[in-house]
Scaffold this motif. Structure first.
Motif, mmCIF file in Angstrom:
data_model
loop_
_atom_site.group_PDB
_atom_site.id
_atom_site.type_symbol
_atom_site.label_atom_id
_atom_site.label_comp_id
_atom_site.label_asym_id
_atom_site.label_seq_id
_atom_site.Cartn_x
_atom_site.Cartn_y
_atom_site.Cartn_z
ATOM 1 N N GLY A 8 43.288 44.416 49.698
ATOM 2 C CA GLY A 8 44.224 43.798 50.272
ATOM 3 C C GLY A 8 44.731 42.961 49.385
ATOM 4 N N THR A 9 44.317 42.474 48.323
ATOM 5 C CA THR A 9 45.111 41.423 47.656
ATOM 6 C C THR A 9 45.592 41.858 46.274
ATOM 7 N N GLY A 10 45.621 43.214 46.265
ATOM 8 C CA GLY A 10 46.385 44.018 44.934
ATOM 9 C C GLY A 10 47.712 44.120 45.112
ATOM 10 N N ALA A 11 48.290 44.796 43.979
ATOM 11 C CA ALA A 11 49.958 45.018 43.834
ATOM 12 C C ALA A 11 50.355 46.026 45.162
ATOM 13 N N LEU A 12 49.418 46.784 45.615
ATOM 14 C CA LEU A 12 49.821 47.650 46.622
ATOM 15 C C LEU A 12 48.996 47.019 48.031
ATOM 16 N N GLY A 13 48.091 46.300 47.817
ATOM 17 C CA GLY A 13 47.384 45.786 49.112
ATOM 18 C C GLY A 13 48.155 44.594 49.476
ATOM 19 N N ALA A 31 37.141 41.083 51.080
ATOM 20 C CA ALA A 31 37.232 39.824 50.179
ATOM 21 C C ALA A 31 36.235 39.890 48.991
ATOM 22 N N THR A 32 36.544 39.737 47.688
ATOM 23 C CA THR A 32 35.683 40.037 46.685
ATOM 24 C C THR A 32 35.109 38.698 46.428
ATOM 25 N N SER A 33 35.747 37.642 46.966
ATOM 26 C CA SER A 33 35.405 36.227 46.339
ATOM 27 C C SER A 33 36.146 35.260 47.362
ATOM 28 N N HIS A 70 41.865 52.389 52.068
ATOM 29 C CA HIS A 70 41.117 51.985 51.099
ATOM 30 C C HIS A 70 41.996 51.987 49.672
ATOM 31 N N LEU A 71 41.980 50.609 49.309
ATOM 32 C CA LEU A 71 43.205 50.225 48.104
ATOM 33 C C LEU A 71 42.138 49.724 47.104
ATOM 34 N N ALA A 72 41.107 49.606 47.394
ATOM 35 C CA ALA A 72 40.213 49.027 46.034
ATOM 36 C C ALA A 72 40.315 49.807 44.891
ATOM 37 N N THR A 73 40.213 48.675 43.791
ATOM 38 C CA THR A 73 40.366 49.570 42.464
ATOM 39 C C THR A 73 40.356 48.412 41.541
ATOM 40 N N ARG A 74 39.520 48.937 40.176
ATOM 41 C CA ARG A 74 39.538 47.699 38.970
ATOM 42 C C ARG A 74 40.022 48.658 37.575
ATOM 43 N N ILE A 93 33.684 52.082 41.935
ATOM 44 C CA ILE A 93 34.479 51.882 43.074
ATOM 45 C C ILE A 93 35.033 53.037 43.790
ATOM 46 N N ARG A 94 35.512 53.880 42.880
ATOM 47 C CA ARG A 94 36.167 55.118 43.477
ATOM 48 C C ARG A 94 35.015 56.203 43.940
ATOM 49 N N ILE A 95 33.884 56.198 43.109
ATOM 50 C CA ILE A 95 32.866 57.353 43.477
ATOM 51 C C ILE A 95 31.902 56.658 44.387
ATOM 52 N N SER A 117 45.723 57.966 46.065
ATOM 53 C CA SER A 117 45.213 58.472 44.986
ATOM 54 C C SER A 117 46.428 58.430 43.840
ATOM 55 N N PHE A 118 46.306 59.144 42.722
ATOM 56 C CA PHE A 118 47.485 58.657 41.707
ATOM 57 C C PHE A 118 48.098 60.042 40.967
ATOM 58 N N ALA A 119 49.634 60.209 41.372
ATOM 59 C CA ALA A 119 50.084 61.305 41.038
ATOM 60 C C ALA A 119 50.029 61.486 39.501
ATOM 61 N N GLY A 169 53.796 55.867 39.940
ATOM 62 C CA GLY A 169 53.592 54.150 39.687
ATOM 63 C C GLY A 169 54.220 53.410 40.579
ATOM 64 N N VAL A 170 53.433 52.527 40.886
ATOM 65 C CA VAL A 170 54.082 51.375 41.864
ATOM 66 C C VAL A 170 54.537 50.350 41.148
ATOM 67 N N TYR A 171 55.848 49.976 41.535
ATOM 68 C CA TYR A 171 56.626 48.677 40.878
ATOM 69 C C TYR A 171 57.173 48.144 41.861
HETATM 70 N N1 LIG Z 1 49.651 50.356 40.920
HETATM 71 C C1 LIG Z 1 49.980 51.577 40.522
HETATM 72 O O1 LIG Z 1 50.733 51.847 39.869
HETATM 73 C C2 LIG Z 1 49.122 52.706 41.539
HETATM 74 C C3 LIG Z 1 49.848 53.961 41.494
HETATM 75 C C4 LIG Z 1 49.081 54.899 42.278
HETATM 76 C C5 LIG Z 1 47.893 54.856 42.990
HETATM 77 N N2 LIG Z 1 47.676 53.444 42.744
HETATM 78 C C6 LIG Z 1 46.258 53.248 43.568
HETATM 79 O O2 LIG Z 1 46.533 52.363 44.795
HETATM 80 C C7 LIG Z 1 45.189 51.640 44.775
HETATM 81 C C8 LIG Z 1 45.407 49.973 44.663
HETATM 82 O O3 LIG Z 1 46.084 49.850 43.437
HETATM 83 P P1 LIG Z 1 46.700 48.359 43.076
HETATM 84 O O4 LIG Z 1 47.580 48.714 41.765
HETATM 85 O O5 LIG Z 1 47.140 47.615 44.276
HETATM 86 O O6 LIG Z 1 45.639 47.610 42.309
HETATM 87 P P2 LIG Z 1 45.457 46.123 41.763
HETATM 88 O O7 LIG Z 1 46.595 45.424 41.919
HETATM 89 O O8 LIG Z 1 44.589 46.205 40.424
HETATM 90 O O9 LIG Z 1 44.454 45.590 43.059
HETATM 91 C C9 LIG Z 1 42.982 45.863 43.193
HETATM 92 C C10 LIG Z 1 42.449 45.492 44.516
HETATM 93 O O10 LIG Z 1 41.222 45.826 44.463
HETATM 94 C C11 LIG Z 1 40.201 44.735 44.509
HETATM 95 N N3 LIG Z 1 38.920 44.930 43.962
HETATM 96 C C12 LIG Z 1 38.830 45.033 42.863
HETATM 97 N N4 LIG Z 1 37.455 45.123 42.486
HETATM 98 C C13 LIG Z 1 36.806 45.368 43.688
HETATM 99 C C14 LIG Z 1 35.511 45.543 44.123
HETATM 100 N N5 LIG Z 1 34.474 45.688 43.294
HETATM 101 N N6 LIG Z 1 35.288 45.809 45.485
HETATM 102 C C15 LIG Z 1 36.350 45.673 46.236
HETATM 103 N N7 LIG Z 1 37.573 45.442 46.102
HETATM 104 C C16 LIG Z 1 38.017 45.281 44.572
HETATM 105 C C17 LIG Z 1 41.056 43.566 44.059
HETATM 106 O O11 LIG Z 1 40.464 42.555 44.608
HETATM 107 P P3 LIG Z 1 40.519 41.191 44.195
HETATM 108 O O12 LIG Z 1 41.745 40.614 44.108
HETATM 109 O O13 LIG Z 1 39.669 40.091 44.986
HETATM 110 O O14 LIG Z 1 40.050 41.154 42.739
HETATM 111 C C18 LIG Z 1 42.484 43.893 44.565
HETATM 112 O O15 LIG Z 1 42.607 43.547 45.851
HETATM 113 C C19 LIG Z 1 44.511 52.225 43.805
HETATM 114 O O16 LIG Z 1 43.566 53.183 44.367
HETATM 115 C C20 LIG Z 1 44.985 52.931 42.998
HETATM 116 O O17 LIG Z 1 44.282 53.780 42.225
HETATM 117 C C21 LIG Z 1 48.034 52.586 42.322
#
Ligand SMILES: NC(=O)c1ccc[n+]([C@@H]2O[C@H](COP(=O)([O-])OP(=O)(O)OC[C@H]3O[C@@H](n4cnc5c(N)ncnc54)[C@H](OP(=O)(O)O)[C@@H]3O)[C@@H](O)[C@H]2O)c1
Length: 310
Positions: A8-13, A31-33, A70-74, A93-95, A117-119, A169-171
């Motif tokens: 929930g803190t990510g670019a998409l979250g 929350a991871t921290s 489910h948006l967590a990713t690293r 995380i994904r598996i 998922s990811f196009a 790709g998210v922008y």
């Molecule tokens: N960005 C893109 O272009 C894009 C495109 C297509 C699909 N997606 C998909 O959309 C989803 C979100 O992507 P995003 O770009 O928003 O990613 P992101 O900005 O890197 O954010 C990742 C999120 O996952 C959390 N996270 C990291 N490690 C974790 C762990 N071990 N356990 C639980 N949470 C964890 C992070 O939390 P902290 O802040 O606490 O680290 C953060 O909230 C992913 O599934 C990605 O594959 C993204």
């Protein structure tokens, strides 16, 4: 609705939590921290301090929720993306993480699980429109997202409503990587590398968030869909757009050089993927507010040029 959100803190979250809250939903978010807990609280979510690898913790977090997003990713940092090891946490995380989350969703009877998922898993499609059913070629680093997709299928087979959105790709304003696109363009370099006629699938972050929320709330939606803007642009067109916005000639870096620098694991970044949102649009009525990256990048350039309010 009560939604449990991971990532929930990510670019998409970030825009997804904001959208859920703005629509009046209750958001619980992993929350991871302490810092991510603070950010989630500030966004109006209730932080839950657990881990993707703590099944009882996920069961407790999921109890009483109507939906899981489910948006967590690293994702590996760009400087290390060539190294297989840099993707290990993301794979885990994904598996394992997605498996635990699906188990928790089934144990608690959560009605719907949505996974972005990811196009770019699609093989190069040239100028053809791509959608679910087109051949995939995930390369080693994207295989784990297909495993996560299979977990959503397992959840659906057990009676849940599982939705996979293969996102472009998210922008947009919530993505730090997007700021780098404009900064590079001001130095005359296009961040959209690849052959000039290759299509780049993109989606504005707030539109992607809206797609996730719509998918979670539309009972008829289940299975896999593609989410992208209406008019994917080619790399040549994107360089032209950036040239128009920066007032200086923006060039694509030589494809052979980028291919060499990225290595085989990241070759998906250079493909032509003209991803179609038609199936998702027809199923949900969702439509992107930002129809193409020409509009989105112009919005961002305008925002960057605007005076900072005192
Ligand atoms: N960005 C893109 O272009 C894009 C495109 C297509 C699909 N997606 C998909 O959309 C989803 C979100 O992507 P995003 O770009 O928003 O990613 P992101 O900005 O890197 O954010 C990742 C999120 O996952 C959390 N996270 C990291 N490690 C974790 C762990 N071990 N356990 C639980 N949470 C964890 C992070 O939390 P902290 O802040 O606490 O680290 C953060 O909230 C992913 O599934 C990605 O594959 C993204």
């Amino acid at each position: 609705m009560i939604a449990f959100v991971t990532g929930g803190t990510g670019a998409l979250g970030t825009p997804t939590v904001a959208r859920l809250r703005a629509s009046g939903h209750t958001v619980r978010a992993l929350a991871t921290s302490p810092d991510s807990a603070r950010r989630l609280r500030a966004a109006g979510a209730e932080p839950v301090q657990t881990s993707m690898f703590d099944r009882p913790g996920l069961v407790a977090a999921g109890r009483g929720a109507d939906a899981i997003l489910h948006l967590a990713t690293r994702i590996a940092p760009a400087s290390q993306a060539r190294s297989r090891g840099a993707w290990r946490e993301n794979d885990r995380i994904r598996i394992a993480g997605t498996r635990n989350l699906v188990d928790a969703a089934l144990a608690t009877g959560v009605g719907v699980l949505v996974y972005p998922s990811f196009a770019p898993v699609y093989a190069d499609g040239g100028a053809r429109w791509l959608s679910v059913g087109a051949p995939v070629d995930p390369t080693e680093v994207l295989e784990s997202t297909l495993v996560a997709e299979d977990e959503v299928v397992r959840y659906a087979a057990a009676g849940g409503r599982g939705v996979v959105l293969r996102m472009a790709g998210v922008y947009g304003p919530h993505s730090a990587a997007t700021r780098d696109v404009l900064a590079l363009a001001r130095r005359g370099i296009s961040a959209f590398a690849g052959p000039p006629d290759a299509y780049q699938p993109l989606v504005w972050d707030e539109d992607a968030a809206a797609a996730l929320v719509v998918a979670s709330m539309t009972d008829e939606v289940g299975g896999t869909y593609d989410v992208a803007d209406d008019e994917p642009l080619t790399r040549a067109r994107l360089a032209q757009v950036l040239t128009g916005l920066t007032g200086r000639r923006v060039r694509r870096p030589p494809t052979w050089l980028v291919r060499l620098a990225l290595g085989p694991r990241m070759k998906f970044l250079l493909r032509s993927q003209r991803v179609s949102n038609r199936r998702f649009t027809a199923a949900t009525g969702w439509a992107p507010q930002v129809r193409s990256a020409a509009d989105g990048l112009a919005r961002l350039a305008r925002a960057a040029a605007a005076p900072v309010p005192r």
